[in-house]
Design an enzyme around this catalytic site. Structure first.
Site, PDB file in Angstrom:
ATOM      1  N   ALA A  87      27.752  32.598  41.992  1.00 39.40           N
ATOM      2  CA  ALA A  87      27.951  33.863  41.162  1.00 39.40           C
ATOM      3  C   ALA A  87      29.415  33.858  40.771  1.00 39.40           C
ATOM      4  O   ALA A  87      30.368  33.375  41.440  1.00 39.40           O
ATOM      5  CB  ALA A  87      27.716  34.945  42.357  1.00 39.40           C
ATOM      6  N   ARG A 102      31.581  36.057  41.403  1.00 40.62           N
ATOM      7  CA  ARG A 102      32.505  36.396  42.126  1.00 40.62           C
ATOM      8  C   ARG A 102      33.325  35.354  43.124  1.00 40.62           C
ATOM      9  O   ARG A 102      34.287  35.551  43.679  1.00 40.62           O
ATOM     10  CB  ARG A 102      31.894  37.381  43.056  1.00 40.62           C
ATOM     11  CG  ARG A 102      30.809  37.007  43.893  1.00 40.62           C
ATOM     12  CD  ARG A 102      30.207  38.252  44.824  1.00 40.62           C
ATOM     13  NE  ARG A 102      29.153  38.038  45.509  1.00 40.62           N
ATOM     14  CZ  ARG A 102      27.924  37.791  45.034  1.00 40.62           C
ATOM     15  NH1 ARG A 102      27.712  38.222  43.697  1.00 40.62           N
ATOM     16  NH2 ARG A 102      26.786  37.547  45.806  1.00 40.62           N
ATOM     17  N   TYR A 103      32.323  34.061  43.002  1.00 44.40           N
ATOM     18  CA  TYR A 103      32.731  32.940  43.880  1.00 44.40           C
ATOM     19  C   TYR A 103      33.690  31.977  42.985  1.00 44.40           C
ATOM     20  O   TYR A 103      34.520  31.308  43.912  1.00 44.40           O
ATOM     21  CB  TYR A 103      31.780  32.397  44.630  1.00 44.40           C
ATOM     22  CG  TYR A 103      30.912  33.274  45.468  1.00 44.40           C
ATOM     23  CD1 TYR A 103      31.294  33.885  46.619  1.00 44.40           C
ATOM     24  CD2 TYR A 103      29.505  33.567  45.135  1.00 44.40           C
ATOM     25  CE1 TYR A 103      30.696  34.823  47.240  1.00 44.40           C
ATOM     26  CE2 TYR A 103      28.785  34.211  46.014  1.00 44.40           C
ATOM     27  CZ  TYR A 103      29.527  34.983  47.171  1.00 44.40           C
ATOM     28  OH  TYR A 103      28.602  35.776  48.036  1.00 44.40           O
ATOM     29  N   THR A 104      33.543  31.615  41.901  1.00 46.52           N
ATOM     30  CA  THR A 104      34.137  30.839  41.030  1.00 46.52           C
ATOM     31  C   THR A 104      35.348  31.340  40.487  1.00 46.52           C
ATOM     32  O   THR A 104      35.576  32.552  40.052  1.00 46.52           O
ATOM     33  CB  THR A 104      33.272  30.268  39.988  1.00 46.52           C
ATOM     34  OG1 THR A 104      33.018  31.305  38.993  1.00 46.52           O
ATOM     35  CG2 THR A 104      31.830  29.584  40.734  1.00 46.52           C
TER      36      THR A 104
END
Length: 886
Positions: free
Chosen positions: A120, A122-124
């Site tokens: 997602a 928001r993580y990368t």
């Protein structure tokens, strides 16, 4: 429910509304979503992402920023669509297996070749790569046009400066309405070399461009088979390029092998590819695979291991995998891009021309921008120089002025300054009044004058501007160029050949009188003693029988020569393999014969391109022709003319020669002529030929063969009633082409006319086929050797209404089991042979046998000597005129 006021209701024809609305939608998708611009190779979403990264300062020397932040900024300012579509586009630009030169440097899980999705947003995290800076360089120097964003509150670029040809470097794919684009990636070094060549020669051909640009260069490497698909795509904008995995066959001990795949085709999902292989093994569509595993890692890269069973052929399995799995696939090229805002199919040269024109425009606009800035600065420096030359007066004027506005007007009037110059003087700090600062201003002014001269020279001369473009492209090539990853294998690969999937083995191809054809393994026929029973080779239709038979490899070519002088070609494996008793398939289902066309000769050839071999033709009327084998290398299913002749003639036989042999032509009345092949000059494929033998009344040619000049071979003669003999070739003297020939057998009612004349060494097996479909295989060495005038010995006993239809030589196989009865010895010790025949009219196919003494009493030798003498006298008095009918 409130009624709508009539003024708000517009009546429209639904057909017109649908047409106009769909057209608007289609144009929106084509121009603003699905197709890349030919200049920078980017779709709007990609261009907006890169511009957003640039505006946020996410350069390679800065730290990574959250992908969600990038997506949100791009969506809010430039791309009012779903966040997922923006993120997916950014993820793809970060994948080194999707982009040849990634434009986004991603940190985190950005997917894999197995089809795994990225984490997602928001993580990368992400930022620009170094090469992306070259797409954006000089964007703030008025090199491109900016347009309003979707709400008019922001400005976005209509195209990027693109200092390298990104359209071809990274390729593009997209589906619009009514059209789609699919452009493969290329090697940057090759592309820039191609642009440089184009800049030096605007009339360069695509073939010349391909000397620089070999073909696509995929990020996953792999192989490209042949250049024909590449050439077609480069010339027309459309084509199909065959891609293949890189695989090697390794030994793994114990005589076992394994197939190791280290590179896969572009855009192939590795996990699905492995699943497909497993599915084929499970369904038993591919046999011989014992294990399949994926050993891919960051250390080893792609590594798919396929273990092969010990008794299996790894090469055949690999070729089957190429044929039935994505290990080999095609890339459909469709080079559609936006040219001046309109979708257009372009070829390689057009793509490079548009890019080069874009670069010239970018450099020209940048030069004009720099020239404006330089002139503006020089104008200011001129004002400062005036101020320094009149510093006391300047200070006095300023002190006497009540306001800034009055001071500016006074300076402009008194010293003839412009408003900008006056403002610069007012803004000048006192420390610039020192002598050192004065020297700096003078130096800067002189440098600016030189710089302005250089810029004006660039704009004044198109060649100077073009050279600047070349220099900048060369700099990009030297900084970012790399070696080609994808190997192009030459050899005319258009598709995997069927023969790559078929083990090479010896086969027999039979053709019946009614033109039914089939193939069988050569081991189907067992070697038997002379006079043996034979094996039922086919169940023939009523009044049909086997007429021809050849032995060859499944990978060899079969040339079919017809009585009308045409030639057709098949591979051995292309003839259907059927059971021994099957009648076969109509030959017209395999090759496209014309009406009333009958195959007169089948000949097996391994290499059709050979320049050292020839084909010798003989017709029923005694015409002979020699033609190079290479003339027959391009034969299609429709066939081609092999020899031309008169309407009352027809082709009898064709033989493959080395060019230095003797020609033997035999007739049904047992005449045979021998002459050197060198007396026949090579003719074209469609030529007529010359006279080979002069025929007596009622006679016709039945056989053609070749022998070496000092050959120890023998001439084998077989008659229609099943008699045969061997006679040394040297018993037949050389004579002039066109003679009547000499006697090769005594024709009687017992043995009948000659049906076969061929040469043998004594180490072959002989297959004799009757009109009843009976095939007997015997050792040529078992056939007695007799003189030219002898009638011969019985080779096969025939029933009523049976006759020998064809005879063929096959290689002797010492390992084949001899199941026929062995030779017996009579009471007086004389060796005898047992002969047998299948009588179809006898119930149960009873076998009738009789014992025949193997010693055959030839006619008195004096008869042969006398006949030979008469032949010589007749030949000497004959006119040796050559009818060179071509």
């Amino acid at each position: 429910m409130a009624e709508l006021p009539q003024s708000r209701i517009n009546e429209r024809n639904i057909t017109s509304e649908m047409r106009e609305s769909f057209l608007d939608y289609a144009m929106s998708v084509i121009v603003a979503r699905a197709l890349p611009d030919v200049r920078d190779g980017l779709k709007p979403v990609h261009r907006r992402i890169l511009y957003g990264l640039n505006e946020q300062g996410m350069t390679p020397d800065k730290s990574y920023k959250k992908s969600a932040r990038i997506v949100g900024d791009v969506m809010g300012k430039y791309h009012p669509h779903g966040d997922l579509s923006i993120y997916e586009a950014m993820v793809r630009m970060a994948q080194d297996f999707s982009y040849r030169y990634p434009l986004v440097d991603g940190q985190g899980n950005f997917g894999s070749m197995d089809g795994d999705g990225a984490a997602a947003m928001r993580y990368t995290e992400a930022r620009m790569t170094k090469i992306t800076l070259e797409l954006l360089r000089d964007i703030n120097k008025d090199t491109i046009d900016f347009i309003d964003n979707y709400d008019g509150n922001e400005r976005e670029p209509s195209v990027l400066p693109a200092r390298f040809p990104n359209l071809l470097a990274n390729g593009a794919s997209g589906i619009a309405v009514g059209m789609a684009t699919n452009i493969p990636p290329h090697n940057l070094t090759e592309l820039i070399n191609g642009v440089l060549s184009l800049s030096k020669n605007p009339d360069i051909s695509i073939a010349e461009l391909m000397e620089d640009i070999e073909g696509p260069d995929f990020p996953t490497a792999g192989l490209i088979l042949g250049k024909s698909g590449i050439r077609r795509a480069y010339e027309t904008g459309r084509g199909s390029i065959q891609m293949r995995s890189r695989a090697v066959i390794e030994e793994r001990g114990g005589g076992r092998q394994r197939i190791v795949v280290t590179e896969i085709p572009f855009q192939v999902n590795k996990a699905r590819m492995i699943e497909k292989i497993a599915e084929l093994v499970r369904d038993k569509k591919i046999d011989g695979i014992t294990d399949l595993r994926d050993e891919t890692s960051l250390r080893t890269g792609v590594r798919v291991v396929i273990d092969v069973r010990k008794d299996a052929n790894a090469s055949v399995i690999l070729n089957n995998l190429y044929k039935q799995t994505p290990l080999q696939t095609s890339f459909g090229v469709n080079m559609i891009a936006l040219v001046n805002g309109r979708p257009k199919l372009i070829n390689l040269k057009e793509a490079l021309v548009h890019y080069l024109e874009h670069q010239k425009t970018v450099v020209r606009r940048r030069t004009q921008y720099n020239l404006r800035k330089a002139k503006d600065r020089a104008h200011i420096l001129e004002g400062l120089r005036i101020a320094l030359d009149h510093i006391d007066e300047i200070i006095s004027t300023i002190r006497e002025s009540e306001t800034d506005k009055v001071a500016m007007e006074s300076l402009q009037q008194r010293f003839k300054l412009s408003e900008k110059q006056a403002q610069a003087i007012l803004d000048m700090r006192l420390r610039r009044l020192t002598g050192l600062e004065r020297d700096k201003i003078e130096a800067e002014y002189n440098e600016l004058l030189n710089y302005i001269s250089e810029l004006e020279a660039i704009l004044a001369d198109e060649e100077v501007l073009l050279q600047l473009v070349r220099d900048e492209l060369t700099e990009i090539r030297d900084r970012f160029g790399d070696d080609r990853r994808t190997e192009i294998q030459l050899g005319g690969f258009e598709d995997l050949e069927d023969e790559d999937l078929i083990p090479e083995e010896q086969i027999v191809i039979t053709l019946s009188h009614n033109n039914y054809i089939k193939r069988l393994p050569v081991s189907t026929y067992r070697a038997q003693n002379r006079g043996g029973r034979g094996v039922q080779g086919m169940n023939t239709l009523e009044e049909d029988f086997v007429s021809q038979l050849v032995t060859l490899s499944t990978h060899d070519h079969v040339l079919f020569f017809t009585n009308k002088g045409r030639v057709y070609k098949l591979k051995g494996y292309e003839v259907p393999e059927l059971s021994r008793q099957s009648k076969g398939i109509p030959v017209v289902n395999a090759i496209e014969l014309e009406n009333d066309e009958i195959i007169s000769t089948m000949i097996a050839v391994k290499d059709l391109e050979s320049e050292d071999n020839f084909l010798v033709f003989a017709t029923k009327r005694g015409v002979v022709k020699r033609s190079a084998l290479s003339n027959f290398s391009r034969i299609n299913r429709n066939g081609k003319i092999a020899i031309s002749f008169r309407e009352d003639d027809e082709l009898i036989a064709v033989r493959l020669t080395s060019g230095q042999e003797d020609i033997l032509i035999g007739t049904s009345h047992a005449s045979l002529i021998r002459f050197p092949e060198s007396t026949l000059r090579p003719l074209g494929r469609t030529a007529t030929g010359v006279k080979g033998i002069t025929l007596r009344e009622g006679d016709e040619v039945v056989g053609l063969d070749v022998a070496h000049a000092n050959s120890v071979d023998e001439v084998l003669v077989v008659t229609e009633n099943g008699y045969g003999k061997r006679t040394p070739v040297n018993d037949y003297r050389l004579s002039n082409r066109g003679g009547k020939g000499i006697k090769t057998a005594t024709i009687t009612e017992r043995n009948g006319n000659v049906v076969c004349i061929t040469t043998v060494t004594g180490e072959e097996d002989l297959m004799i086929v009757t009109n009843a479909g009976v095939i007997i295989r015997l050792d040529v060495a078992d056939i007695s050797q007799n003189g030219r005038a002898a009638q011969g010995v019985r080779l096969i006993r025939l029933g009523d209404d049976q006759f020998v239809s064809t005879v063929a030589k096959v290689k002797e196989d010492a390992d084949e089991e001899n199941e026929d009865e062995q030779s017996t010895v009579s009471e007086d010790g004389t060796e005898q042979q047992r002969e047998a025949v299948v009588n179809d009219e006898t119930p149960g196919n009873a076998i009738h046998t009789e014992v025949i003494d193997s010693e055959v009493n030839d006619e008195d030798g004096r008869i042969e000597v006398r006949q030979d003498f008469m032949d010589r006298v007749e030949e000497d008095i004959q006119q040796s005129s050559d009818d060179d009918e071509e």
